[in-house]
Design a protein around this motif. Structure first.
Motif, mmCIF file in Angstrom:
data_model
loop_
_atom_site.group_PDB
_atom_site.id
_atom_site.type_symbol
_atom_site.label_atom_id
_atom_site.label_comp_id
_atom_site.label_asym_id
_atom_site.label_seq_id
_atom_site.Cartn_x
_atom_site.Cartn_y
_atom_site.Cartn_z
ATOM 1 N N ASP A 80 0.836 -1.208 0.000
ATOM 2 C CA ASP A 80 0.000 0.000 0.000
ATOM 3 C C ASP A 80 0.870 1.257 0.000
ATOM 4 O O ASP A 80 0.583 2.231 -0.711
ATOM 5 C CB ASP A 80 -0.925 0.011 1.222
ATOM 6 C CG ASP A 80 -1.991 -1.083 1.157
ATOM 7 O OD1 ASP A 80 -2.206 -1.632 0.054
ATOM 8 O OD2 ASP A 80 -2.588 -1.383 2.209
ATOM 9 N N PHE A 81 1.913 1.221 0.822
ATOM 10 C CA PHE A 81 2.825 2.367 0.906
ATOM 11 C C PHE A 81 3.488 2.630 -0.445
ATOM 12 O O PHE A 81 3.527 3.771 -0.912
ATOM 13 C CB PHE A 81 3.883 2.100 1.978
ATOM 14 C CG PHE A 81 4.958 3.149 2.031
ATOM 15 C CD1 PHE A 81 4.679 4.440 2.450
ATOM 16 C CD2 PHE A 81 6.256 2.840 1.651
ATOM 17 C CE1 PHE A 81 5.673 5.404 2.499
ATOM 18 C CE2 PHE A 81 7.255 3.799 1.689
ATOM 19 C CZ PHE A 81 6.960 5.084 2.125
ATOM 20 N N LEU A 82 3.969 1.581 -1.093
ATOM 21 C CA LEU A 82 4.636 1.739 -2.394
ATOM 22 C C LEU A 82 3.665 2.249 -3.455
ATOM 23 O O LEU A 82 4.024 3.085 -4.286
ATOM 24 C CB LEU A 82 5.254 0.400 -2.831
ATOM 25 C CG LEU A 82 6.445 -0.079 -1.987
ATOM 26 C CD1 LEU A 82 6.819 -1.518 -2.341
ATOM 27 C CD2 LEU A 82 7.639 0.843 -2.177
ATOM 28 N N ALA A 83 2.439 1.747 -3.419
ATOM 29 C CA ALA A 83 1.425 2.194 -4.386
ATOM 30 C C ALA A 83 1.137 3.683 -4.237
ATOM 31 O O ALA A 83 0.927 4.397 -5.225
ATOM 32 C CB ALA A 83 0.153 1.374 -4.223
ATOM 33 N N GLN A 84 1.126 4.174 -2.996
ATOM 34 C CA GLN A 84 0.871 5.589 -2.760
ATOM 35 C C GLN A 84 2.107 6.447 -3.023
ATOM 36 O O GLN A 84 2.002 7.625 -3.366
ATOM 37 C CB GLN A 84 0.408 5.803 -1.318
ATOM 38 C CG GLN A 84 -0.959 5.200 -1.012
ATOM 39 C CD GLN A 84 -1.352 5.390 0.435
ATOM 40 O OE1 GLN A 84 -1.193 6.467 0.991
ATOM 41 N NE2 GLN A 84 -1.866 4.344 1.061
ATOM 42 N N LEU A 85 3.283 5.838 -2.843
ATOM 43 C CA LEU A 85 4.524 6.598 -2.975
ATOM 44 C C LEU A 85 4.893 6.891 -4.425
ATOM 45 O O LEU A 85 5.435 7.958 -4.729
ATOM 46 C CB LEU A 85 5.673 5.844 -2.299
ATOM 47 C CG LEU A 85 7.044 6.520 -2.339
ATOM 48 C CD1 LEU A 85 7.000 7.849 -1.586
ATOM 49 C CD2 LEU A 85 8.108 5.600 -1.751
ATOM 50 N N MET A 86 4.592 5.965 -5.328
ATOM 51 C CA MET A 86 5.036 6.143 -6.720
ATOM 52 C C MET A 86 4.510 7.442 -7.354
ATOM 53 O O MET A 86 5.271 8.165 -7.994
ATOM 54 C CB MET A 86 4.630 4.929 -7.575
ATOM 55 C CG MET A 86 5.433 3.665 -7.283
ATOM 56 S SD MET A 86 7.220 3.885 -7.370
ATOM 57 C CE MET A 86 7.645 3.814 -5.643
ATOM 58 N N PRO A 87 3.215 7.791 -7.189
ATOM 59 C CA PRO A 87 2.766 9.083 -7.743
ATOM 60 C C PRO A 87 3.478 10.277 -7.110
ATOM 61 O O PRO A 87 3.765 11.261 -7.794
ATOM 62 C CB PRO A 87 1.260 9.098 -7.422
ATOM 63 C CG PRO A 87 0.885 7.670 -7.260
ATOM 64 C CD PRO A 87 2.078 7.005 -6.662
#
Length: 203
Positions: free
Chosen positions: A140-147
């Motif tokens: 979840d953290f990585l999914a939010q971090l990429m943008p």
């Protein structure tokens, strides 16, 4: 999640050197998601198409067999860039990549490849590997971090491009000024020559 997102975003601000930003991100990101290996690739346009160039890493193996440039569409890194979608792999085969320290070596069991996409344009790819599986919180953290990384990268690229255009404009202005001075000198010489001709004509 929000605290770490804000912290990494703040780390990226104020920098204009993309390799420095990539190293900062990897140094912070890999430990946050319990990864022991990481690579940060930036997208670059070349004569033969789009390439991904390694600009930052974490725990990168000390061997020369790994490419520092990857074509978009080649390997999992290139595939994630082409499809604009993350790729997760569990139970990696032996020899895929080795996580090493001075005490020994280990084979990671999980891999995630994350494209950095802004307005349907791939700016780069982050690859992470871990001895343990990535938890749902990590994902979840990585999914939010990429943008967030994408927006900051896009700003840096735009600033670098603006600086390049400003330098080019200043160079052209200097050339134009030099050319103008040359023309002025030629005009002065022409006037002096005309004056000499008039004097001779009067004589």
């Amino acid at each position: 999640l929000k605290t770490n997102l804000a912290r990494i975003s703040a780390l990226m601000q104020g920098h204009r050197d993309l390799p420095v930003v990539a190293e900062l991100v990897m140094d912070e990101l890999a430990p946050l998601v319990s990864a022991q290996y990481g690579a940060f690739y930036l997208a670059e346009d070349t004569e033969r198409g789009s390439d991904l160039r390694l600009v930052g890493s974490y725990g990168y193996p000390d061997d020369t067999g790994r490419p520092e440039r990857i074509r978009v569409g080649r390997s999992l890194v290139g595939q994630a860039a082409r499809n604009h979608r993350p790729i997760s792999v569990e139970e990696l085969p032996p020899g895929y990549v080795t996580i090493s320290s001075s005490l020994g070596q280990a084979v990671p069991s999980a891999l995630v490849v994350l494209p950095i996409v802004v307005e349907d344009q791939v700016l780069g790819v982050i690859e992470l590997a871990s001895i343990a599986r990535f938890t749902q919180i990590h994902q979840d953290f990585l999914a939010q971090l990429m943008p967030t990384i994408g927006v900051n990268l896009n700003t840096i690229v735009a600033n670098v491009r603006t600086d390049e255009l400003l330098d080019e404009s200043q160079r052209l202005t200097a050339e134009l000024q030099a050319r103008s001075e040359e023309l002025q000198v030629q005009q002065d010489e022409l006037q002096r020559s005309n004056a000499e001709l008039e004097e001779k004509a009067s004589l």
